[in-house]
Design a protein around this motif. Structure first.
Motif, PDB file in Angstrom:
ATOM      1  N   UNK A   1     -66.169 -42.507 -26.546  1.00  0.00           N
ATOM      2  CA  UNK A   1     -65.050 -43.381 -26.222  1.00  0.00           C
ATOM      3  C   UNK A   1     -65.225 -44.054 -24.857  1.00  0.00           C
ATOM      4  N   UNK A   2     -65.863 -43.353 -23.911  1.00  0.00           N
ATOM      5  CA  UNK A   2     -66.009 -43.864 -22.543  1.00  0.00           C
ATOM      6  C   UNK A   2     -67.463 -43.904 -22.071  1.00  0.00           C
ATOM      7  N   UNK A   3     -68.403 -43.690 -22.965  1.00  0.00           N
ATOM      8  CA  UNK A   3     -69.821 -43.620 -22.581  1.00  0.00           C
ATOM      9  C   UNK A   3     -70.400 -44.961 -22.154  1.00  0.00           C
ATOM     10  N   UNK A   4     -69.670 -46.036 -22.314  1.00  0.00           N
ATOM     11  CA  UNK A   4     -70.163 -47.366 -21.934  1.00  0.00           C
ATOM     12  C   UNK A   4     -69.950 -47.671 -20.449  1.00  0.00           C
ATOM     13  N   UNK A   5     -69.256 -46.798 -19.737  1.00  0.00           N
ATOM     14  CA  UNK A   5     -69.077 -47.012 -18.301  1.00  0.00           C
ATOM     15  C   UNK A   5     -69.453 -45.758 -17.517  1.00  0.00           C
ATOM     16  N   UNK A   6     -69.757 -45.981 -16.256  1.00  0.00           N
ATOM     17  CA  UNK A   6     -70.121 -44.890 -15.367  1.00  0.00           C
ATOM     18  C   UNK A   6     -69.248 -44.888 -14.128  1.00  0.00           C
TER      19      UNK A   6
ATOM     20  N   UNK B   1     -78.947 -52.290  -6.124  1.00  0.00           N
ATOM     21  CA  UNK B   1     -79.905 -51.585  -6.973  1.00  0.00           C
ATOM     22  C   UNK B   1     -79.173 -50.768  -8.039  1.00  0.00           C
ATOM     23  N   UNK B   2     -78.060 -50.146  -7.668  1.00  0.00           N
ATOM     24  CA  UNK B   2     -77.261 -49.378  -8.619  1.00  0.00           C
ATOM     25  C   UNK B   2     -76.866 -50.235  -9.816  1.00  0.00           C
ATOM     26  N   UNK B   3     -76.477 -51.442  -9.560  1.00  0.00           N
ATOM     27  CA  UNK B   3     -76.065 -52.339 -10.650  1.00  0.00           C
ATOM     28  C   UNK B   3     -77.201 -52.499 -11.662  1.00  0.00           C
ATOM     29  N   UNK B   4     -78.420 -52.679 -11.167  1.00  0.00           N
ATOM     30  CA  UNK B   4     -79.585 -52.809 -12.052  1.00  0.00           C
ATOM     31  C   UNK B   4     -79.850 -51.509 -12.810  1.00  0.00           C
ATOM     32  N   UNK B   5     -79.810 -50.383 -12.114  1.00  0.00           N
ATOM     33  CA  UNK B   5     -80.057 -49.084 -12.734  1.00  0.00           C
ATOM     34  C   UNK B   5     -79.036 -48.835 -13.844  1.00  0.00           C
ATOM     35  N   UNK B   6     -77.772 -49.061 -13.525  1.00  0.00           N
ATOM     36  CA  UNK B   6     -76.705 -48.798 -14.487  1.00  0.00           C
ATOM     37  C   UNK B   6     -76.859 -49.677 -15.732  1.00  0.00           C
ATOM     38  N   UNK B   7     -77.125 -50.935 -15.526  1.00  0.00           N
ATOM     39  CA  UNK B   7     -77.238 -51.886 -16.642  1.00  0.00           C
ATOM     40  C   UNK B   7     -78.544 -51.701 -17.408  1.00  0.00           C
ATOM     41  N   UNK B   8     -79.664 -51.740 -16.698  1.00  0.00           N
ATOM     42  CA  UNK B   8     -80.964 -51.806 -17.355  1.00  0.00           C
ATOM     43  C   UNK B   8     -81.504 -50.458 -17.798  1.00  0.00           C
ATOM     44  N   UNK B   9     -81.225 -49.407 -17.043  1.00  0.00           N
ATOM     45  CA  UNK B   9     -81.813 -48.105 -17.352  1.00  0.00           C
ATOM     46  C   UNK B   9     -80.838 -47.139 -18.029  1.00  0.00           C
TER      47      UNK B   9
ATOM     48  N   UNK C   1     -75.281 -49.044 -19.224  1.00  0.00           N
ATOM     49  CA  UNK C   1     -73.844 -49.108 -18.961  1.00  0.00           C
ATOM     50  C   UNK C   1     -73.371 -50.559 -18.940  1.00  0.00           C
ATOM     51  N   UNK C   2     -72.091 -50.744 -19.225  1.00  0.00           N
ATOM     52  CA  UNK C   2     -71.496 -52.078 -19.233  1.00  0.00           C
ATOM     53  C   UNK C   2     -70.590 -52.313 -18.037  1.00  0.00           C
TER      54      UNK C   2
ATOM     55  N   UNK D   1     -58.002 -46.260  -3.815  1.00  0.00           N
ATOM     56  CA  UNK D   1     -58.181 -47.577  -4.419  1.00  0.00           C
ATOM     57  C   UNK D   1     -59.129 -47.440  -5.608  1.00  0.00           C
ATOM     58  N   UNK D   2     -58.678 -47.902  -6.754  1.00  0.00           N
ATOM     59  CA  UNK D   2     -59.480 -47.854  -7.973  1.00  0.00           C
ATOM     60  C   UNK D   2     -60.152 -49.210  -8.146  1.00  0.00           C
ATOM     61  N   UNK D   3     -61.474 -49.189  -8.341  1.00  0.00           N
ATOM     62  CA  UNK D   3     -62.238 -50.429  -8.411  1.00  0.00           C
ATOM     63  C   UNK D   3     -63.154 -50.410  -9.621  1.00  0.00           C
ATOM     64  N   UNK D   4     -63.475 -51.611 -10.113  1.00  0.00           N
ATOM     65  CA  UNK D   4     -64.361 -51.760 -11.257  1.00  0.00           C
ATOM     66  C   UNK D   4     -65.352 -52.889 -10.991  1.00  0.00           C
ATOM     67  N   UNK D   5     -66.546 -52.725 -11.518  1.00  0.00           N
ATOM     68  CA  UNK D   5     -67.572 -53.772 -11.518  1.00  0.00           C
ATOM     69  C   UNK D   5     -67.904 -54.038 -12.983  1.00  0.00           C
ATOM     70  N   UNK D   6     -67.521 -55.215 -13.454  1.00  0.00           N
ATOM     71  CA  UNK D   6     -67.738 -55.554 -14.864  1.00  0.00           C
ATOM     72  C   UNK D   6     -67.707 -57.069 -15.000  1.00  0.00           C
TER      73      UNK D   6
END
Length: 181
Positions: free
Chosen positions: A92-97, A120-128, A131-132, A174-179
């Protein structure tokens, strides 16, 4: 500002790939950041390595190529900063980290280490990790929302007064999201 020497970024996804020297450097960095007032997981300085080591060990032992990565930045083979990103197994939530313990060593502050780690984290999360989106919670009152905002993160909410640093110092979380990534 940039570092004099290049920042080397790497991700680590298995506990056995964390050398003893790196494990020690993670703890030392966390102690220094916390004792300098950094919002990296230990809100009540001073702390010492005996307090921090068990938390660092839990992060390292939980590393898993599918679920958890350590992202580290080094300059001249010295740890300049690090963070941890984790995802839940639940489909249900595996698409985000979730991003945890973002920190740059105090001696490397102002040299772009935090920005390099988060980019770099953004690349790792997306490409490796596939994650969305990424989530994080940041302590209000120290400018973190501005830092993350410059990197594309959006504030999506706050827990008012969620963090009590002292009897007269309650802070919002503060709750934040990168998407999208």
């Amino acid at each position: 500002m940039s570092t004099r020497n290049p920042v080397v970024l790497q991700q680590i996804s298995r506990p056995e790939d964390v050398a003893h020297e790196l494990a020690h450097a993670l703890v030392d960095c966390w102690v220094d950041v916390t004792n300098a007032g950094g919002a990296a997981g230990f809100p009540f300085p001073p702390v010492d390595s005996d307090q921090v080591r068990p938390a660092a060990e839990r992060i390292v032992t939980a590393l898993d190529p599918q679920l958890s990565r350590l992202v580290v930045a080094t300059v001249d083979d010295e740890l300049a900063g690090w963070l941890n990103v984790r995802r839940d197994r639940d489909p249900l939530v595996a698409h985000w980290g979730t991003v945890h313990h973002v920190q740059s060593h105090t001696k490397f502050r102002g040299q772009g280490i935090g920005t390099a780690l988060m980019t770099f984290l953004r690349e790792v999360a997306r490409d490796d990790m596939g994650l969305e989106q990424l989530h994080l919670a940041a302590r209000a009152g120290v400018g973190l929302e501005t830092f993350y905002g410059r990197l594309g993160w959006q504030e999506i909410g706050r827990w008012p007064g969620a963090l009590r640093l002292s009897p007269n110092d309650d802070r919002d979380e503060i709750l934040m999201v990168l998407s999208p990534l």
